[in-house]
Write a protein that holds these residues in place. Structure first.
Motif, mmCIF file in Angstrom:
data_model
loop_
_atom_site.group_PDB
_atom_site.id
_atom_site.type_symbol
_atom_site.label_atom_id
_atom_site.label_comp_id
_atom_site.label_asym_id
_atom_site.label_seq_id
_atom_site.Cartn_x
_atom_site.Cartn_y
_atom_site.Cartn_z
ATOM 1 N N SER A 58 -2.141 1.581 -4.170
ATOM 2 C CA SER A 58 -1.134 2.576 -3.763
ATOM 3 C C SER A 58 0.260 2.290 -4.309
ATOM 4 O O SER A 58 0.911 3.215 -4.828
ATOM 5 C CB SER A 58 -1.069 2.697 -2.243
ATOM 6 N N TYR A 62 2.190 4.827 -6.787
ATOM 7 C CA TYR A 62 3.459 5.395 -6.344
ATOM 8 C C TYR A 62 4.534 5.183 -7.408
ATOM 9 O O TYR A 62 5.311 6.091 -7.728
ATOM 10 C CB TYR A 62 3.869 4.761 -5.011
ATOM 11 N N GLN A 85 -1.378 11.553 -1.626
ATOM 12 C CA GLN A 85 -0.147 10.747 -1.541
ATOM 13 C C GLN A 85 0.764 10.996 -2.745
ATOM 14 O O GLN A 85 1.973 11.149 -2.613
ATOM 15 C CB GLN A 85 -0.505 9.250 -1.465
ATOM 16 N N ARG A 89 4.958 13.131 -3.830
ATOM 17 C CA ARG A 89 6.089 12.659 -4.631
ATOM 18 C C ARG A 89 6.347 13.534 -5.854
ATOM 19 O O ARG A 89 7.497 13.715 -6.266
ATOM 20 C CB ARG A 89 5.794 11.212 -5.080
#
Ligand code: ATP
Ligand code: MG
Length: 361
Positions: A58, A62, A85, A89
């Motif tokens: 993750s 990210y 996830q 963003r």
């Protein structure tokens, strides 16, 4: 929704040949591509940047999302939760629902039924006793498949009679899946041909579809895709295309969605779908005005989609598997054959090394 303009950077999860052809199409439109994958691969040779990382890392994902303007993926072995996830963003298309449904064979079948499509008779299977019950319901002959991570016919066992159940269960590795069915039993469909429908849906909901390719498999691997399909398949193209468009709309899919069908005397039977560009659409690079790769890039960037009209009277794509790639000098010698090599070093048996497309004007 504002477009992601040329000059931006597109992140691609996956470093295989699909990513390579996506990156080439993106470059033509002025985008840079940044590949994220656990290992370097064919896509890295033609991309501006590569980050090596695991699909469940993750923090690394990210950080990657912070370096790109949009994210897409070239294969299904990414966790939908990771896509969700990333989507928080940076625009990530298609979104996690498409991946969630398309990579899990049970959900695929349920969604197909919800939009009124035909499928093989099927049952979710959890263990050997439930396989035996499923076999009694579905009947033999049948095919047992793992519900996740299958490709090129891997993770499948054929069942000719109930006596084969134990062997089939161990052949697919006695899988376990928390919170779902690890396997699915499907009745074996008596088809006269296989074909696929490739559609692309934009951020505005507009859809385009290409002519349907008729697909020939050898040893579980796609060998050729031909357009136009034979007349009996063409007779089923409209219904199957309407199904694929309905599926893309129901998912709110953005990008290319491919649905595979069996052509049967009862009409098209939906087999499975891929929430991405597909091997049976490689012919569109030279055989259609806009390729599946270019339209996927256009779609995920919020640009208008291009025409899918054929560039010739007929198109045939042949995969170069394993040692076939050694035929490249003869293929170049043909003069008008379009040769694509993926830059893979080791020509292992069963490995897709490249493809060749021939367009008849
Ligand atoms: P790929 O990655 O090549 O698309 P896959 O591993 O995801 O394949 P499927 O497409 O489900 O698996 O199956 C591979 C091939 O096996 C099909 O193209 C078809 O030839 C055959 N097959 C699969 N399911 C059935 C079925 N229910 N009845 C008859 N044949 C089947
Ligand atoms: Mg398939």
């Amino acid at each position: 929704m504002s477009a992601i303009p040329p000059g931006s950077t597109i992140g691609i999860l996956g470093s295989g040949q699909l990513g390579r052809m996506l990156a080439v199409a993106a470059a033509q439109l002025g985008y840079r591509c940044h590949i994220y994958a656990p290992e370097s691969g064919p896509a890295c040779d033609v991309a501006a940047a590569f980050t090596q990382g695991a699909y469940d890392d993750s923090p690394a994902l990210y950080a990657f999302a912070g370096q790109v303007d949009a994210i897409t993926f070239e294969f299904e072995n990414v966790e939908p939760v990771a896509i969700a996830q990333l989507g928080a963003r940076v625009p990530t298309r298609p979104h996690s629902l498409s991946l969630d449904i398309a990579r899990y064979r049970v959900a695929e079948k349920e969604w197909a039924a919800q939009i009124g499509g035909r499928t093989a008779p099927w049952r979710g299977v959890s263990d050997l006793p439930s396989l035996e019950t499923a076999l009694a319901d579905v009947g033999a002959p049948a095919i047992l498949k793992t519900t996740l991570f299958g490709y090129d016919g891997k993770g499948q066992a054929r069942i000719d009679s109930p006596a084969d159940a134990t062997a089939a269960w161990s052949e697919i590795g006695s899988p376990v899946l928390e919170g779902g069915f690890p396997a699915i039993l499907e009745g074996r469909v008596d088809f006269f041909a296989e074909f696929s429908v490739i559609v692309c849906r934009g951020t505005d909901g507009a859809t385009v579809a290409w002519d349907v390719p008729e697909n020939l498999h050898r040893e579980g691997i796609l060998a050729t895709s031909s357009v136009p399909a034979s007349a009996p398949v063409l007779a089923q193209a409209e219904e199957a295309t309407a199904f694929a468009v309905a599926m893309a709309n129901k998912l709110g899919h953005v990008g290319v969605l491919t649905c595979e069908f069996f052509a049967t005397p009862d009409g098209p039977v939906f087999n499975e779908m891929a929430p991405r560009v597909h091997n049976s659409g490689h012919w569109t690079i030279e055989g259609a005005v806009t390729s599946q790769f270019e339209n996927h890039i256009r779609a995920i960037c919020g640009l208008p989609l291009g025409s899918t009209t054929l560039t010739g009277a007929a198109v045939e794509m042949t995969n170069l598997i394993g040692a076939d790639a050694g035929r490249w000098p003869a293929l170049l010698g043909e003069g008008d054959a379009h040769l694509h090599l993926y830059g893979k070093h080791e020509a292992r048996p069963g490995r897709k090394m490249g493809h060749v497309t021939r367009v008849r004007r």
